[in-house]
Design an enzyme around this catalytic site. Sequence first.
Site, PDB file in Angstrom:
ATOM      1  N   HIS A 196     -13.142  -2.623  -1.730  1.00 30.64           N
ATOM      2  CA  HIS A 196     -12.214  -2.159  -0.696  1.00 30.64           C
ATOM      3  C   HIS A 196     -12.499  -2.858   0.644  1.00 30.64           C
ATOM      4  CE1 HIS A 196      -9.252   1.281  -0.513  1.00 30.64           C
ATOM      5  NE2 HIS A 196      -9.231   0.878   0.736  1.00 30.64           N
TER       6      HIS A 196
ATOM      7  N   LYS B 137      -7.902  -1.306  -9.380  1.00 28.00           N
ATOM      8  CA  LYS B 137      -8.532  -1.971  -8.216  1.00 28.00           C
ATOM      9  C   LYS B 137      -9.710  -1.135  -7.723  1.00 28.00           C
ATOM     10  CE  LYS B 137      -7.364  -3.501  -3.496  1.00 28.00           C
ATOM     11  NZ  LYS B 137      -7.934  -2.499  -2.598  1.00 28.00           N
TER      12      LYS B 137
ATOM     13  N   SER C 194       0.836  -1.209   0.000  1.00 32.53           N
ATOM     14  CA  SER C 194       0.000   0.000   0.000  1.00 32.53           C
ATOM     15  C   SER C 194       0.865   1.251   0.000  1.00 32.53           C
ATOM     16  CB  SER C 194      -0.878  -0.006   1.259  1.00 32.53           C
ATOM     17  OG  SER C 194      -1.431   1.271   1.474  1.00 32.53           O
TER      18      SER C 194
ATOM     19  N   TYR D  34      -2.004   5.491  -4.309  1.00 29.66           N
ATOM     20  CA  TYR D  34      -2.967   6.564  -4.046  1.00 29.66           C
ATOM     21  C   TYR D  34      -2.252   7.847  -4.461  1.00 29.66           C
ATOM     22  CZ  TYR D  34      -5.910   3.822  -0.756  1.00 29.66           C
ATOM     23  OH  TYR D  34      -6.747   2.926  -0.168  1.00 29.66           O
TER      24      TYR D  34
ATOM     25  N   THR E  29      -5.837   2.266  -7.127  1.00 30.32           N
ATOM     26  CA  THR E  29      -7.110   2.076  -6.414  1.00 30.32           C
ATOM     27  C   THR E  29      -8.033   3.240  -6.751  1.00 30.32           C
ATOM     28  OG1 THR E  29      -5.988   0.884  -4.648  1.00 30.32           O
ATOM     29  CG2 THR E  29      -8.138   1.826  -4.113  1.00 30.32           C
TER      30      THR E  29
HETATM   31  C1  LIG Z   1      -6.889  -2.668   7.408  1.00 26.33           C
HETATM   32  C2  LIG Z   1      -7.062  -2.522   5.929  1.00 26.33           C
HETATM   33  C3  LIG Z   1      -6.357  -1.547   5.247  1.00 26.33           C
HETATM   34  C4  LIG Z   1      -6.487  -1.436   3.860  1.00 26.33           C
HETATM   35  N1  LIG Z   1      -5.721  -0.526   3.193  1.00 26.33           N
HETATM   36  C5  LIG Z   1      -5.785  -0.458   1.835  1.00 26.33           C
HETATM   37  C6  LIG Z   1      -4.941   0.420   1.115  1.00 26.33           C
HETATM   38  O1  LIG Z   1      -4.103   1.112   1.692  1.00 26.33           O
HETATM   39  N2  LIG Z   1      -5.082   0.459  -0.237  1.00 26.33           N
HETATM   40  C7  LIG Z   1      -5.983  -0.312  -0.909  1.00 26.33           C
HETATM   41  O2  LIG Z   1      -6.081  -0.240  -2.143  1.00 26.33           O
HETATM   42  N3  LIG Z   1      -6.793  -1.165  -0.245  1.00 26.33           N
HETATM   43  C8  LIG Z   1      -6.709  -1.263   1.107  1.00 26.33           C
HETATM   44  N4  LIG Z   1      -7.504  -2.150   1.776  1.00 26.33           N
HETATM   45  C9  LIG Z   1      -8.421  -3.011   1.018  1.00 26.33           C
HETATM   46  C10 LIG Z   1      -7.740  -4.344   0.655  1.00 26.33           C
HETATM   47  O3  LIG Z   1      -6.721  -4.140  -0.287  1.00 26.33           O
HETATM   48  C11 LIG Z   1      -8.742  -5.354   0.066  1.00 26.33           C
HETATM   49  O4  LIG Z   1      -9.424  -4.743  -0.996  1.00 26.33           O
HETATM   50  C12 LIG Z   1      -9.740  -5.864   1.094  1.00 26.33           C
HETATM   51  O5  LIG Z   1      -9.115  -6.033   2.353  1.00 26.33           O
HETATM   52  C13 LIG Z   1     -10.334  -7.186   0.635  1.00 26.33           C
HETATM   53  O6  LIG Z   1     -11.319  -7.621   1.517  1.00 26.33           O
HETATM   54  P1  LIG Z   1     -11.063  -8.683   2.697  1.00 26.33           P
HETATM   55  O7  LIG Z   1     -10.356  -7.935   3.778  1.00 26.33           O
HETATM   56  O8  LIG Z   1     -12.421  -9.089   3.097  1.00 26.33           O
HETATM   57  O9  LIG Z   1     -10.190  -9.787   2.135  1.00 26.33           O
HETATM   58  C14 LIG Z   1      -7.375  -2.293   3.163  1.00 26.33           C
HETATM   59  C15 LIG Z   1      -8.080  -3.277   3.862  1.00 26.33           C
HETATM   60  C16 LIG Z   1      -7.926  -3.406   5.222  1.00 26.33           C
HETATM   61  C17 LIG Z   1      -8.663  -4.509   5.944  1.00 26.33           C
END
Ligand SMILES: Cc1cc2nc3c(=O)[nH]c(=O)nc-3n(C[C@H](O)[C@H](O)[C@H](O)COP(=O)(O)O)c2cc1C
Length: 397
Positions: free
Chosen positions: A283, A259, A113, A136, A162
Amino acid sequence: MARTIAAPRVLNIEDLRREAQRRLPRVVFDYIDGAAERERTLAENCRAFDDVLFRPRSAVATRTCDLSTEVLGTRLDLPFMLAPVGSSRLFYQRGEEAAARAAGKAGTGYILSTLSGCRLEDVKAATTGPAWYQLYLVGGREVAMAAIARARAAGYRALVVTIDTPVAGLRERDLRNGIKELLSFNPLRMLPYVGQMLSRPRWLALYMADGGLMNFPNIVLADGPMQYADVGAALEASMVSWDDFAWIRAAWQGPIVVKGVHTADDARRAVDAGAAAVVVSNHGARQLDGVSPTIRVLPEVVAAVGRQTEVLLDGGIRCGGDIVKAICLGARAVLVGRAYAYGLGAAGEAGVARAIDILRADVVRTMKLLGCGAVSALDGSFVEPPAAWISRCESIR
Ligand SMILES: Cc1cc2nc3c(=O)[nH]c(=O)nc-3n(C[C@H](O)[C@H](O)[C@H](O)COP(=O)(O)O)c2cc1C
C-alpha cells in the site's frame, strides 16, 4: 502564469514531486507523500531497487523497443498502469478523470479507487484505455454490491480487491497537519490549520471551482454519498476477509485482482480465492511500517504462484529502471502510485502525462542499454538480485 513542467525544469519524478509540493497545501501534499509511522518501509520500498544490479548485453543493436505488455488478456502499450489513489480530486480539479484520461492517451490502464471524488461512470467515460475498479467494503456488503454492479455496467474490466487495510495506518503527517480538525467543520478547531490552504491560492481557487469539500459518490449509503469526515471509521468497519471472496466473485463475475500480497502464503491463498492476478504491494508503505520492500518479496511470490496467475508489483517506483527490474524479476507489469500523483498535484492531466512520458523514456533507454528490444524478452538474466532473495525462492519452488 503556470510554471512549466517541461524539460529541463522537470526531468524526473523527483522534480515533479517538488512541483507538487509548491502547488499543493501541506496537508494535501503530505497526504500523497507521507506513509505510516516512522516511514521506514517508504524509504526501503525505493531504496531496495538499488540492491538489484543490471547485467547488460553490449553491442546489441536495439533500434526500436517494444513496450507492449499483456495483462489479464488486455494489451497495454506500456508495462505500467496507474494505481488506485484515493481522493485524487483533492490534488486537482476532477483529478480521477484527468488521470484516467492521461492513462488512456498513453495506451495504458487506470485503476479507480473506491475512495474517488468522481463518479465511476464519469471516470470510465474519460478514458480510452482499460479501467479497473478497486474495491473497499466501506459501507458494508450491500453498498459494495451496488458499486460492483455500477462498475460492471460502466465497463470496468477487472475488480481489484485491496486486502491490507484492516485498519487505517497511522499517518503521522496527516495528523500533525490537522486533517481531523479540517474535516470537523468546527471553525474553531479548523482555524489553526486553514493557513495551509490560504497560502496556495491557485490550488484553492480550482478546488472551490470544483465544488469545495467533496464526498465519495461511489459509496452510496442510506442517506446519500459518504462524507469525507467519515472515511477513517468506515475503513475500520469494512475489513475484507478470504471468506468474502465467494460473494465478491459471484457479484462481479469477471477477473479479480488481489492487491496487498506480502508473502508467498498469502499469494497462494489469493489464488485459492480465485484471483486472476495478485499485486505484491504494501500500500505504498501507508499501512504496516516495517514490512519488507515489495521488490524484495516479488521473487518469492513469483516462485509460489507465477505459473498459475499473473503477478504485478507496486511500491517505490520512481524511475523506469525500477520498472525494468521488477519485470526482470517476474512481474507481468507494475502499478505506479505517487509517481503520477505528484504529476497530478503539480499540473493536472498534463502533469500525469509528463510522469508517464518520463517513465516511458526511462524504460526505453534502460532497455536499449541492456541490449533488449522488447518487454516480453526481459528476464532474470538481465539482473543480479541479492543471493538471499533467490535462496528463499528455491525453498518455495
Ligand atoms: C495518496 C495515496 C492514496 C492511495 N489510495 C489508495 C486507495 O484508495 N486504494 C488502494 O488500494 N490503494 C491506495 N493507495 C496505494 C496505491 O494504490 C499503491 O499501492 C501505492 O501508491 C504504490 O506505491 P508508490 O506510491 O510508492 O508507487 C494510495 C496511495 C497513495 C500515495
